[in-house]
Design a protein around this motif. Structure first.
Motif, PDB file in Angstrom:
ATOM      1  N   GLY A 296       0.872  -1.172   0.000  1.00  0.00           N
ATOM      2  CA  GLY A 296       0.000   0.000   0.000  1.00  0.00           C
ATOM      3  C   GLY A 296       0.900   1.210   0.000  1.00  0.00           C
ATOM      4  N   SER A 297       0.378   2.338  -0.430  1.00  0.00           N
ATOM      5  CA  SER A 297       1.192   3.546  -0.436  1.00  0.00           C
ATOM      6  C   SER A 297       0.273   4.750  -0.361  1.00  0.00           C
ATOM      7  N   ILE A 298       0.860   5.896  -0.066  1.00  0.00           N
ATOM      8  CA  ILE A 298       0.069   7.121   0.020  1.00  0.00           C
ATOM      9  C   ILE A 298      -0.563   7.406  -1.343  1.00  0.00           C
ATOM     10  N   ALA A 299       0.263   7.353  -2.396  1.00  0.00           N
ATOM     11  CA  ALA A 299      -0.246   7.685  -3.738  1.00  0.00           C
ATOM     12  C   ALA A 299      -1.378   6.741  -4.147  1.00  0.00           C
ATOM     13  N   ALA A 300      -1.246   5.451  -3.820  1.00  0.00           N
ATOM     14  CA  ALA A 300      -2.310   4.500  -4.179  1.00  0.00           C
ATOM     15  C   ALA A 300      -3.612   4.899  -3.483  1.00  0.00           C
ATOM     16  N   GLY A 301      -3.526   5.265  -2.215  1.00  0.00           N
ATOM     17  CA  GLY A 301      -4.725   5.675  -1.467  1.00  0.00           C
ATOM     18  C   GLY A 301      -5.358   6.935  -2.036  1.00  0.00           C
ATOM     19  N   LEU A 302      -4.514   7.862  -2.488  1.00  0.00           N
ATOM     20  CA  LEU A 302      -5.048   9.098  -3.065  1.00  0.00           C
ATOM     21  C   LEU A 302      -5.844   8.774  -4.337  1.00  0.00           C
ATOM     22  N   ASN A 303      -5.313   7.849  -5.141  1.00  0.00           N
ATOM     23  CA  ASN A 303      -6.038   7.488  -6.372  1.00  0.00           C
ATOM     24  C   ASN A 303      -7.332   6.730  -6.072  1.00  0.00           C
ATOM     25  N   HIS A 304      -7.317   5.890  -5.038  1.00  0.00           N
ATOM     26  CA  HIS A 304      -8.573   5.219  -4.645  1.00  0.00           C
ATOM     27  C   HIS A 304      -9.637   6.275  -4.364  1.00  0.00           C
ATOM     28  N   ALA A 305      -9.208   7.294  -3.599  1.00  0.00           N
ATOM     29  CA  ALA A 305     -10.157   8.335  -3.181  1.00  0.00           C
ATOM     30  C   ALA A 305     -10.773   9.027  -4.396  1.00  0.00           C
ATOM     31  N   TYR A 306      -9.926   9.359  -5.362  1.00  0.00           N
ATOM     32  CA  TYR A 306     -10.429  10.066  -6.551  1.00  0.00           C
ATOM     33  C   TYR A 306     -11.434   9.194  -7.304  1.00  0.00           C
ATOM     34  N   LYS A 307     -11.105   7.924  -7.434  1.00  0.00           N
ATOM     35  CA  LYS A 307     -11.981   6.982  -8.158  1.00  0.00           C
ATOM     36  C   LYS A 307     -13.335   6.862  -7.439  1.00  0.00           C
ATOM     37  N   ILE A 308     -13.285   6.730  -6.145  1.00  0.00           N
ATOM     38  CA  ILE A 308     -14.517   6.555  -5.349  1.00  0.00           C
ATOM     39  C   ILE A 308     -15.417   7.782  -5.474  1.00  0.00           C
ATOM     40  N   ILE A 309     -14.820   8.947  -5.265  1.00  0.00           N
ATOM     41  CA  ILE A 309     -15.649  10.157  -5.265  1.00  0.00           C
ATOM     42  C   ILE A 309     -16.195  10.422  -6.667  1.00  0.00           C
ATOM     43  N   SER A 310     -15.394  10.143  -7.704  1.00  0.00           N
ATOM     44  CA  SER A 310     -15.902  10.296  -9.077  1.00  0.00           C
ATOM     45  C   SER A 310     -17.105   9.375  -9.291  1.00  0.00           C
ATOM     46  N   HIS A 311     -17.036   8.184  -8.723  1.00  0.00           N
ATOM     47  CA  HIS A 311     -18.143   7.234  -8.874  1.00  0.00           C
ATOM     48  C   HIS A 311     -19.392   7.708  -8.133  1.00  0.00           C
ATOM     49  N   ILE A 312     -19.198   8.196  -6.913  1.00  0.00           N
ATOM     50  CA  ILE A 312     -20.346   8.703  -6.132  1.00  0.00           C
ATOM     51  C   ILE A 312     -20.973   9.876  -6.869  1.00  0.00           C
ATOM     52  N   LYS A 313     -20.133  10.748  -7.367  1.00  0.00           N
ATOM     53  CA  LYS A 313     -20.606  11.952  -8.061  1.00  0.00           C
ATOM     54  C   LYS A 313     -21.394  11.552  -9.312  1.00  0.00           C
ATOM     55  N   ALA A 314     -20.851  10.600 -10.081  1.00  0.00           N
ATOM     56  CA  ALA A 314     -21.518  10.180 -11.325  1.00  0.00           C
ATOM     57  C   ALA A 314     -22.874   9.554 -11.007  1.00  0.00           C
ATOM     58  N   ALA A 315     -22.933   8.795  -9.916  1.00  0.00           N
ATOM     59  CA  ALA A 315     -24.192   8.129  -9.544  1.00  0.00           C
ATOM     60  C   ALA A 315     -25.256   9.144  -9.137  1.00  0.00           C
ATOM     61  N   LYS A 316     -24.833  10.302  -8.662  1.00  0.00           N
ATOM     62  CA  LYS A 316     -25.797  11.325  -8.218  1.00  0.00           C
ATOM     63  C   LYS A 316     -26.379  12.105  -9.397  1.00  0.00           C
ATOM     64  N   GLN A 317     -25.690  12.017 -10.590  1.00  0.00           N
ATOM     65  CA  GLN A 317     -26.132  12.875 -11.706  1.00  0.00           C
ATOM     66  C   GLN A 317     -27.185  12.186 -12.569  1.00  0.00           C
TER      67      GLN A 317
END
Ligand SMILES: Cc1cc2nc3c(=O)[nH]c(=O)nc-3n(C[C@H](O)[C@H](O)[C@H](O)COP(=O)(O)OP(=O)(O)OC[C@H]3O[C@@H](n4cnc5c(N)ncnc54)[C@H](O)[C@@H]3O)c2cc1C
Length: 317
Positions: A296-317
């Motif tokens: 695991g790494s900091i950068a990997a976690g940051l990318n997980h976060a971006y992917k998750i929030i993009s998915h939540i955002k897309a589901a709301k639209q």
């Protein structure tokens, strides 16, 4: 009771990034829970002051996708980056707040260990894997508690120290401690297989100039109290006496927490999730080390976060 768009459990890199990405991408009510007194408990606890922090940790190159501009630096610059990102955002932070469970209703019910209840439409669990450091299989003498460590926070100078482990944390501990201690670094295998090339070359260099003594391919059978010092019984029959033993054996997954949240687990004890890091419970995501199968790494976690929030955002639209 207030309904948050997003609740994030765990204020390490992946949790902070989830909350930051959420505010950047337009989720309005975001709450971040962290059981420590401040964010980034893992970094504060396990990184030595001035530790070098690599973006491409363990040699794994990662292209950052989101809005957290993390780069090579130090423990301090990394904490400053997260301070600034939290400070500049409208995230509600609840430090000193441990979450006991997330009940998989919609909205999700997030319960703290002191009995408070919060509601959120989506939840990211980013509690890391360092909560409980792995311990050796043999019993550790209770009389040696102050001489056995699982990080290097309280370790001083002028001691003989045995560092036990085969990963980057162990390598970095051995390197830092060798500045002012006599360090022996032991690993049960003959060769390092889990250490990144930079750390491996540092260790080899220090071994070459006699700053670190390597003891490879040998297991430890147990520890004994020898007049207040640590007697280490190795599997080859040797016994050595140290002032201190530092273990860096990785962290156990916080399985119980995931089970309480009704998250389905794979055979390796890690959460099952899809390409958006969504678990079997719709709207409940995992990010960071807890969502990483190896390492695991900091950068990997940051990318997980971006992917998750993009998915939540897309589901709301
Ligand atoms: C010695 C060492 C050196 C490292 N060096 C590097 C490096 O140079 N570069 C790099 O990229 N990575 C490095 N790493 C790995 C990196 O630290 C982790 O990959 C990263 O911290 C994982 O982030 P995370 O947010 O998933 O989890 P964590 O950073 O572990 O954060 C999880 C947070 O959740 C909190 N928490 C846990 N349970 C609860 C709960 N129930 N309720 C509320 N809060 C909770 C914890 O207190 C913690 O703050 C290193 C690790 C170690 C140990």
């Amino acid at each position: 009771m207030k309904l948050y768009d997003l609740a994030v459990v765990g204020g390490g890199p992946a949790g902070i990034a989830s909350a930051v990405e959420a505010t950047v991408l337009g989720l309005e009510n975001v709450v971040l829970f962290e059981k420590g007194a401040n964010h980034s408990t893992t970094i504060r606890t396990y990184y030595k002051d001035n530790k070098r922090v690599d973006k491409d940790w363990r040699g794994t190159k990662i292209t950052l996708e989101g809005h957290v501009h993390f780069m090579d630096g130090t423990k301090e610059s990394t904490l400053e980056l997260f301070d600034a990102m939290i400070g500049a955002s409208a995230i509600k932070t609840c430090f000193g707040t441990e979450i006991a469970e997330v009940l998989p209703n919609r909205p999700f019910e997030i319960r703290t260990t002191s009995g408070d209840l919060y509601l959120a439409s989506s939840v990211v669990i980013a509690i890391g894997s360092m909560g409980k450091p792995n311990k050796p299989s043999y019993a550790l003498p209770t009389t040696l508690q102050t001489r056995i460590n699982f990080n290097i926070d309280s370790v001083g100078c002028n001691e003989t120290i045995l560092v036990v482990g085969g990963g980057d944390s162990a390598a970095e501990y051995a390197h830092f401690l060798s500045d002012c201690n006599a360090v022996t670094f032991t690993y049960r295998r003959e060769k390092f297989t889990r250490v990144n090339p930079v750390n491996e070359s540092i260790i080899k260099h220090h071994a070459g100039i006699g700053k670190i003594r390597l003891k490879l391919g040998i297991d430890i059978n147990g520890l004994r109290d020898e007049g207040g010092l640590v007697a280490v019984d190795f599997s080859n029959g040797e016994t050595e006496i140290y002032d201190r033993v530092v273990y860096a054996l990785g962290g156990a997954m916080p399985l119980d927490f995931l089970r309480r949240c009704k998250i389905a687990l794979a055979d390796d004890g890690k959460a099952i999730y899809d390409e958006n890091y969504q678990t079997n419970v719709a709207g409940l995501y995992v990010a960071g080390d807890i969502a990483t199968r190896i390492g695991g790494s900091i950068a990997a976690g940051l990318n997980h976060a971006y992917k998750i929030i993009s998915h939540i955002k897309a589901a709301k639209q």
